[in-house]
Scaffold this motif. Structure first.
Motif, mmCIF file in Angstrom:
data_model
loop_
_atom_site.group_PDB
_atom_site.id
_atom_site.type_symbol
_atom_site.label_atom_id
_atom_site.label_comp_id
_atom_site.label_asym_id
_atom_site.label_seq_id
_atom_site.Cartn_x
_atom_site.Cartn_y
_atom_site.Cartn_z
ATOM 1 N N VAL A 159 0.863 -1.186 0.000
ATOM 2 C CA VAL A 159 0.000 0.000 0.000
ATOM 3 C C VAL A 159 0.896 1.231 0.000
ATOM 4 O O VAL A 159 1.755 1.381 0.877
ATOM 5 N N MET A 160 0.710 2.087 -0.990
ATOM 6 C CA MET A 160 1.480 3.335 -1.088
ATOM 7 C C MET A 160 0.523 4.496 -0.851
ATOM 8 O O MET A 160 -0.462 4.678 -1.576
ATOM 9 N N ILE A 161 0.819 5.270 0.205
ATOM 10 C CA ILE A 161 0.007 6.429 0.564
ATOM 11 C C ILE A 161 0.795 7.682 0.185
ATOM 12 O O ILE A 161 1.902 7.901 0.682
ATOM 13 N N ARG A 162 0.214 8.491 -0.687
ATOM 14 C CA ARG A 162 0.879 9.719 -1.132
ATOM 15 C C ARG A 162 0.104 10.926 -0.628
ATOM 16 O O ARG A 162 -1.137 10.938 -0.632
ATOM 17 N N PHE A 163 0.878 11.938 -0.196
ATOM 18 C CA PHE A 163 0.286 13.196 0.236
ATOM 19 C C PHE A 163 0.697 14.287 -0.746
ATOM 20 O O PHE A 163 1.818 14.282 -1.292
ATOM 21 N N ALA A 164 -0.223 15.212 -0.970
ATOM 22 C CA ALA A 164 0.050 16.320 -1.894
ATOM 23 C C ALA A 164 0.957 17.352 -1.225
ATOM 24 O O ALA A 164 1.264 17.268 -0.033
ATOM 25 N N GLY A 165 1.353 18.323 -1.994
ATOM 26 C CA GLY A 165 2.204 19.384 -1.526
ATOM 27 C C GLY A 165 2.596 20.276 -2.687
ATOM 28 O O GLY A 165 2.142 20.078 -3.837
ATOM 29 N N PRO A 166 3.455 21.235 -2.445
ATOM 30 C CA PRO A 166 3.850 22.145 -3.534
ATOM 31 C C PRO A 166 4.473 21.420 -4.721
ATOM 32 O O PRO A 166 4.255 21.807 -5.870
ATOM 33 N N ARG A 198 -6.733 3.630 -6.050
ATOM 34 C CA ARG A 198 -6.811 2.706 -7.179
ATOM 35 C C ARG A 198 -6.177 1.387 -6.750
ATOM 36 O O ARG A 198 -5.123 1.376 -6.112
ATOM 37 N N ARG A 199 -6.838 0.294 -7.111
ATOM 38 C CA ARG A 199 -6.329 -1.020 -6.756
ATOM 39 C C ARG A 199 -5.437 -1.548 -7.860
ATOM 40 O O ARG A 199 -5.782 -1.463 -9.039
ATOM 41 N N MET A 200 -4.294 -2.116 -7.443
ATOM 42 C CA MET A 200 -3.364 -2.754 -8.384
ATOM 43 C C MET A 200 -3.160 -4.197 -7.926
ATOM 44 O O MET A 200 -2.337 -4.458 -7.046
ATOM 45 N N ASP A 201 -3.919 -5.113 -8.516
ATOM 46 C CA ASP A 201 -3.911 -6.510 -8.090
ATOM 47 C C ASP A 201 -4.224 -6.591 -6.595
ATOM 48 O O ASP A 201 -5.344 -6.304 -6.194
ATOM 49 N N ASN A 202 -3.234 -6.937 -5.752
ATOM 50 C CA ASN A 202 -3.475 -7.061 -4.313
ATOM 51 C C ASN A 202 -3.127 -5.807 -3.534
ATOM 52 O O ASN A 202 -3.333 -5.770 -2.316
ATOM 53 N N GLY A 203 -2.595 -4.784 -4.204
ATOM 54 C CA GLY A 203 -2.171 -3.578 -3.507
ATOM 55 C C GLY A 203 -3.010 -2.367 -3.866
ATOM 56 O O GLY A 203 -3.948 -2.435 -4.671
ATOM 57 N N TYR A 204 -2.657 -1.227 -3.255
ATOM 58 C CA TYR A 204 -3.413 0.000 -3.440
ATOM 59 C C TYR A 204 -2.456 1.183 -3.565
ATOM 60 O O TYR A 204 -1.394 1.231 -2.926
ATOM 61 N N ILE A 205 -2.878 2.145 -4.395
ATOM 62 C CA ILE A 205 -2.282 3.477 -4.415
ATOM 63 C C ILE A 205 -3.327 4.426 -3.870
ATOM 64 O O ILE A 205 -4.444 4.510 -4.401
ATOM 65 N N VAL A 206 -2.990 5.148 -2.804
ATOM 66 C CA VAL A 206 -3.927 6.055 -2.137
ATOM 67 C C VAL A 206 -3.320 7.456 -2.159
ATOM 68 O O VAL A 206 -2.132 7.637 -1.865
ATOM 69 N N LEU A 207 -4.140 8.443 -2.490
ATOM 70 C CA LEU A 207 -3.674 9.826 -2.548
ATOM 71 C C LEU A 207 -4.550 10.694 -1.658
ATOM 72 O O LEU A 207 -5.775 10.736 -1.817
ATOM 73 N N PHE A 208 -3.900 11.374 -0.689
ATOM 74 C CA PHE A 208 -4.540 12.454 0.051
ATOM 75 C C PHE A 208 -4.283 13.734 -0.733
ATOM 76 O O PHE A 208 -3.119 14.096 -0.982
ATOM 77 N N HIS A 209 -5.324 14.443 -1.123
ATOM 78 C CA HIS A 209 -5.177 15.646 -1.948
ATOM 79 C C HIS A 209 -4.792 16.858 -1.118
ATOM 80 O O HIS A 209 -4.992 18.003 -1.552
ATOM 81 N N ILE A 210 -4.246 16.628 0.078
ATOM 82 C CA ILE A 210 -3.778 17.683 0.965
ATOM 83 C C ILE A 210 -2.407 17.289 1.474
ATOM 84 O O ILE A 210 -1.935 16.163 1.250
ATOM 85 N N THR A 211 -1.757 18.184 2.165
ATOM 86 C CA THR A 211 -0.447 17.892 2.745
ATOM 87 C C THR A 211 -0.605 17.065 4.013
ATOM 88 O O THR A 211 -1.678 16.997 4.607
ATOM 89 N N ALA A 212 0.507 16.450 4.448
ATOM 90 C CA ALA A 212 0.500 15.632 5.658
ATOM 91 C C ALA A 212 0.709 16.462 6.910
ATOM 92 O O ALA A 212 0.678 15.913 8.011
ATOM 93 N N ASN A 213 0.947 17.773 6.763
ATOM 94 C CA ASN A 213 1.053 18.638 7.932
ATOM 95 C C ASN A 213 -0.103 19.630 7.913
ATOM 96 O O ASN A 213 -1.074 19.478 7.162
ATOM 97 N N SER A 214 -0.009 20.640 8.717
ATOM 98 C CA SER A 214 -1.122 21.584 8.878
ATOM 99 C C SER A 214 -1.083 22.741 7.908
ATOM 100 O O SER A 214 -1.794 23.727 8.107
ATOM 101 N N ASP A 215 -0.251 22.678 6.828
ATOM 102 C CA ASP A 215 -0.155 23.800 5.892
ATOM 103 C C ASP A 215 -1.460 24.009 5.131
ATOM 104 O O ASP A 215 -1.870 25.156 4.912
ATOM 105 N N TRP A 216 -2.106 22.945 4.701
ATOM 106 C CA TRP A 216 -3.285 23.068 3.829
ATOM 107 C C TRP A 216 -4.599 22.756 4.567
ATOM 108 O O TRP A 216 -5.670 23.022 4.055
ATOM 109 N N SER A 217 -4.514 22.135 5.746
ATOM 110 C CA SER A 217 -5.734 21.808 6.498
ATOM 111 C C SER A 217 -5.350 21.473 7.922
ATOM 112 O O SER A 217 -4.159 21.319 8.248
#
Length: 991
Positions: free
Chosen positions: A401-408, A492-511
């Motif tokens: 599972v790959m979790i991606r966070f947005a940013g600049p 999005r599912r890729m066979d047994n794994g997942y790609i997950v995207l948070f459309h915000i940053t992982a810190n308090s800059d955007w929310s």
């Protein structure tokens, strides 16, 4: 009438002791012995008396033998019982109410409980009293309690099994009250409560209610403190170790083993424990590496057969290894502003977080993958290096599972490893140059892993990256969105794994989402989706049915259907008919009941586990019972019927009396020595009288001995029947003899089936009755008209006459002798078929084929050890057995649900498996745990002798169809596998 530990069930027969003086008067004389006098005749005249003399008394020892024999027979007919159950001393002639605790806490000592119930029903049968049998844990609803005849109650008790939930005693009490109120029977009711010894709540009110109904006496059976049930719960500790917690209601010191098992039943680890005397709980840890820890699907308490002794683990108990990669370079200077700070704080209590390497993104990703990370978190990584994309795709397809966070950086451009293409530039919500305002989160959809979570009103999103609407297809899942519908978390599912995207940053800059507790729950739920290093089935215990990239609808639902559940003995199997879907919103508060049994709920490898024992569970013993209740321990003093022993002793005394009379008559003295004497002289009348009296005495004693023998054997048979746990099978008869030439001729005159003698009369009689019932069905429904089944001594009888042998496996079965194994192996390879029936599915005991018992090999493994057995498999789809006469896909017997094993059809000779030669496609061996014979057994009026569980008479019909198909399969071979019959079979199937 009771005298200490001795009770007479027919005390009025003791009045026969008054007849002992009369017997003494009748038996006090012994006919005189004829005197032998040598010639001359004058000697006779000299010793003659003018009056006839007859002895007027019998030797004291002979009189004592006769009086003792008469007294023993009278005492035996009074039916004395040693150590009777004190619950049987209840008074009144009304019905006996049997209240049986059959929750999960009763499974450990179920055998003792069944034996005690059978003894009380036998007493009710002797006293001709009605019986009301009421289980306190009943999965069915709406059933009323009724007073039945003891014979019907005996069958109901035999079908009673432990349930995988706690008893509901309040409902049971209401059923008893309604049942007694609606009966017209007169007399005081007696109540016997077979307790599990555990207070499940409101036990005082339940006991008082039973005591109020028990106007004819109230008795309580209860286990000893050390014999009460124990349970186990399991989970992950703060350091990631798998920890188990034992709980019990106190007792003596107990030592044992906890096993950590995979979804396939493989033993991954074990932990020994020692509960001190009086202790009620104990924590035990398993020392396992992460890769094995995540494969554990259940923790089992060895030696405890109950649903509470098994704790199921799902993805929520999985411990992940989290790898971190950040595009920012200010972590050390201002750690509280860095995106990884909030991620570490959110995941560290529930996972092993790898420290981020101080390298570039490419090297950091390679380092995390080399350290077997199960989840990767990428914070503001815009473009992934091409060299890392290929290994990332491989890792994702394996379950990562790959979790991606947005940013600049991601705002200015992205790569292909995203759930959805993004628009260049972000969206600002609020601010001096914006007309919009910060957005709240919308309610999470039911298809999202976040379903059931509540978004706080103060969580606001101020900036985000936007998904390209033109690229949104069916493979993109929106797990969270803003109030205006804009996607916030996509996947999005890729066979047994997942790609997950948070459309915000992982810190308090955007929310301010990373500052909330909702952020912790969201990350934790996403992390549980990883299946790297194991299969989804191993992670959750639920079979993976496939992957669906359309949406995440199968991953997390608000309502989950039962997939596999535990029965009362802790065996994982198909859910019962009463099981209903489970709502995940209140999963922690959902009680385990008949509609929600413990087990796995959900599908596609993401099911959740519902367990009996939780971290807060406390087991409390029953401390207070009504003062007038008689308390009896299970397995305490064993009841023993003395009638057969007294009759046997009386028989021996009668034989001693016969020998004594013969000795006193001189029939054994000096016969050879007197042959050469000159002559004998007796008074003719007296000699004749002596001979006649001797003959009459011997004849009378022989007649009395014959009567006593018959009574003795009848008493022994009735005693064995009364102590049986199940419905008594028909008695074995003269057919259970070794084959003789006449019987061999009869066996070859018609199709004849044999059943192997086990040495247990009850099991052998059941086998005979079962095959006789199958013969009746075959004669009525098919063109096959078999002869009567024949008992076979496998060691000495010829078995070539029989196309099929039925072999019930008993626990005492030993390994076959070489000569017997050779004979049986030749029989199987020449076309014979043997059905090995372990009869253990309904009891949950690993007696048969499924695994080794504590003693090493199972009885079936010992039987098969010396045979050339081919590789076996469960009956596959399309096998000839499924269509040899009826079209069936299940093979039940008295028990439903066990697998029927046959010879594998795709056996590879090079695989190293043993392979027997099969004649005409017929498997030489069938193995079942379902107890076919008990389901087939019928009495003389074609009424079934045993209940079938759990499917009732419909299941019995399928059992008969199974028997017909097996017989047709044994007689016709692969005839129905011929392609000529495919069109007619398809037509019958409606295809």
């Amino acid at each position: 009438m009771s005298i200490g530990a001795l009770t007479f069930l027919s005390p009025w027969l003791l009045a026969g002791l008054v007849a002992l003086p009369v017997i003494y008067w009748l038996l006090r004389t012994v006919p005189p012995r004829p005197r032998q006098i040598a010639f001359p005749g004058t000697r006779i005249l000299a010793e003659l008396n003018n009056k006839e003399k007859t002895p007027d008394k019998t030797p004291w020892w002979l009189m004592l033998i006769r009086l003792l024999a008469a007294a023993l027979i009278i005492l035996a007919l009074a039916q004395p019982v040693l150590n009777p159950d004190r619950a049987l001393s209840v008074t009144g002639r009304g019905p006996i109410v049997l209240v049986v605790d059959n929750g999960w806490t009763s499974a450990a000592g179920w055998g003792e409980r069944q034996a005690a119930v059978a003894r009380v029903i036998a007493t009710a049968e002797q006293e001709q009293r009605g019986v009301m049998l009421v289980p306190t844990a009943d999965a069915a609803t709406g059933q009323t309690a009724a007073i039945e005849a003891p014979a019907i109650a005996k069958r109901q008790a035999a079908a009673l099994v432990p349930q995988p939930f706690a008893p509901d005693r309040a409902k049971a009490l209401a059923r008893i009250q309604a049942g007694l109120a609606g009966t017209s029977e007169s007399g005081a009711a007696s109540v016997v409560w077979f307790s599990d010894g555990i207070d499940h709540g409101a036990v005082t009110a339940f006991g008082d209610g039973l005591a109020a109904l028990a106007t004819g006496g109230f008795a309580v059976f209860e286990p000893g403190l050390g014999a009460r049930a124990a349970g186990v719960s399991a989970g992950l500790g703060r350091d990631g170790k798998l920890e188990a917690r034992l709980v019990r209601a106190g007792g003596e010191r107990r030592e044992g083993i906890l096993h950590a098992l995979s979804a396939r039943g493989e033993r991954l680890s074990e932990a020994r424990f020692a509960l001190p005397s009086g202790a009620t709980s104990l924590s035990v840890s398993f020392d396992l590496p992460l890769e094995l820890r995540n494969q554990v699907s259940r923790v089992v308490l060895s030696g405890e057969r109950s649903a509470g002794a098994v704790h199921l683990l799902d993805a929520r108990s999985k411990w992940n290894r989290i790898g971190l990669v950040s595009g920012a370079n200010r972590e050390q200077a201002q750690p509280l502003l860095g995106p990884l700070y909030y991620i570490v704080r959110a995941l560290q209590p529930f996972a092993e977080v790898l420290p981020p390497p101080e390298t570039g993104a490419a090297d950091a990703i390679k380092s995390n993958l080399s350290r077997n990370a199960t989840v990767l978190v990428l914070a503001d990584i815009g473009q992934l290096p091409e060299a890392t994309q290929a290994p990332l795709v491989t890792w994702l397809r394996q379950g990562g599972v790959m979790i991606r966070f947005a940013g600049p950086r991601l705002e200015q451009g992205s790569d292909a490893l995203l759930p959805v293409p993004l628009r260049v530039g972000g969206r600002a919500l609020g601010g001096a140059l914006s007309w919009s305002t910060p957005q709240k989160l919308a309610e999470f959809p039911e298809t999202s892993p976040f379903a059931g979570l509540t978004a706080p009103d103060d969580v606001l999103i101020r900036r985000q990256v936007l998904a390209d609407p033109a690229a949104m297809d069916g493979q993109v899942a929106v797990w969270a969105s803003l109030a205006d519908g804009t996607p916030l978390v996509t996947a999005r599912r890729m066979d047994n794994g997942y790609i997950v995207l948070f459309h915000i940053t992982a810190n308090s800059d955007w929310s301010n989402l990373p500052l909330s507790g909702l952020f912790v729950d969201m990350l934790r739920r996403i992390a549980t989706l990883s299946t790297v290093g194991t299969s989804q089935a191993a992670a959750t215990g639920v079979t993976v049915s496939g992957s669906d990239d359309q949406s995440a609808a199968a991953e997390t639902r608000s309502v989950l259907s039962p997939v596999r559940t535990l029965d009362g003995f802790g065996v994982l199997g198909p859910p019962p008919a009463t099981a209903q879907a489970l709502e995940t919103a209140n999963l922690a508060e959902t009680p385990v009941t008949g509609i929600h049994p413990p087990g796995y709920y959900g599908s596609d490898g993401t099911g959740v586990a519902l367990n009996l024992i939780k971290a807060s569970t406390v087991l409390t013993p029953i401390r207070q019972l009504p003062s007038d209740a008689q308390r009896i321990a299970y397995g305490g003093e064993t009841q023993r019927d003395l009638k057969p022993w007294l009759l046997g002793a009386g028989l021996l005394l009668l034989f001693a009396d016969i020998l004594a009379v013969l000795v006193l008559q001189g029939l054994f003295a000096g016969l050879g020595a007197r042959r050469g004497r000159a002559g004998t002289s007796t008074g003719p009348g007296r000699a004749a009288a002596g001979a006649a009296s001797t003959a009459a005495a011997v004849a009378g004693l022989i007649i009395m001995a014959t009567i006593v023998i018959g009574l003795s054997f009848g008493a022994m048979a009735s005693s064995a029947e009364a102590q049986s746990n199940n419905t008594a099978p028909p008695a074995a008869d003269a057919s259970q003899k070794p084959l003789d030439p006449a019987l061999a001729q009869a066996a070859t005159g018609k199709v004849t089936f044999g059943y192997v003698l086990t040495g247990d009369p009850g099991i052998d009689a059941t086998s005979k009755a079962g095959l006789e019932g199958l013969v009746k069905i075959l004669t009525a429904r098919t063109a096959v008209e078999p002869g009567q089944p024949v008992a076979v001594d496998i060691a000495s009888d010829e078995i070539a006459f029989f196309p099929m042998l039925y072999w019930p496996v008993v626990e005492s079965a030993d390994e076959l002798a070489p000569a017997v194994a050779s004979k049986l192996d030749g029989y199987m390879k020449r076309g014979g078929m043997v059905i090995f029936d372990t009869r253990d599915f309904g009891q949950g005991i690993p007696l048969g084929f499924g695994g080794a018992s504590s003693g090493g090999q199972t009885p079936l493994q010992r039987l098969l050890a010396a045979l050339d057995i081919p590789r076996l498999e469960p009956v596959p789809e399309g096998h000839v057995l499924t269509k040899s006469f009826y079209l069936i896909n299940t093979f039940p017997g008295r028990w439903g649900g066990g697998q029927l094993w046959v010879e594998a059809t795709n056996t590879n000779a090079t695989s190293g498996s043993r392979q027997a030669r099969r004649a005409d496609g017929v498997s030489s061996i069938l193995i079942t745990p379902n107890d076919f014979a008990s389901a087939w057994a019928l009495d003389a009026s074609n009424q079934p002798l045993f209940p079938v569980v759990p499917g009732g008479e419909r299941q019995r019909e399928w059992a008969f169809r199974t028997g017909v198909n097996i017989v047709m399969y044994a007689l016709t071979g692969n005839y129905k596998a011929d392609q000529v019959h495919v069109p007619s079979l398809l037509q019958r199937l409606g295809q």
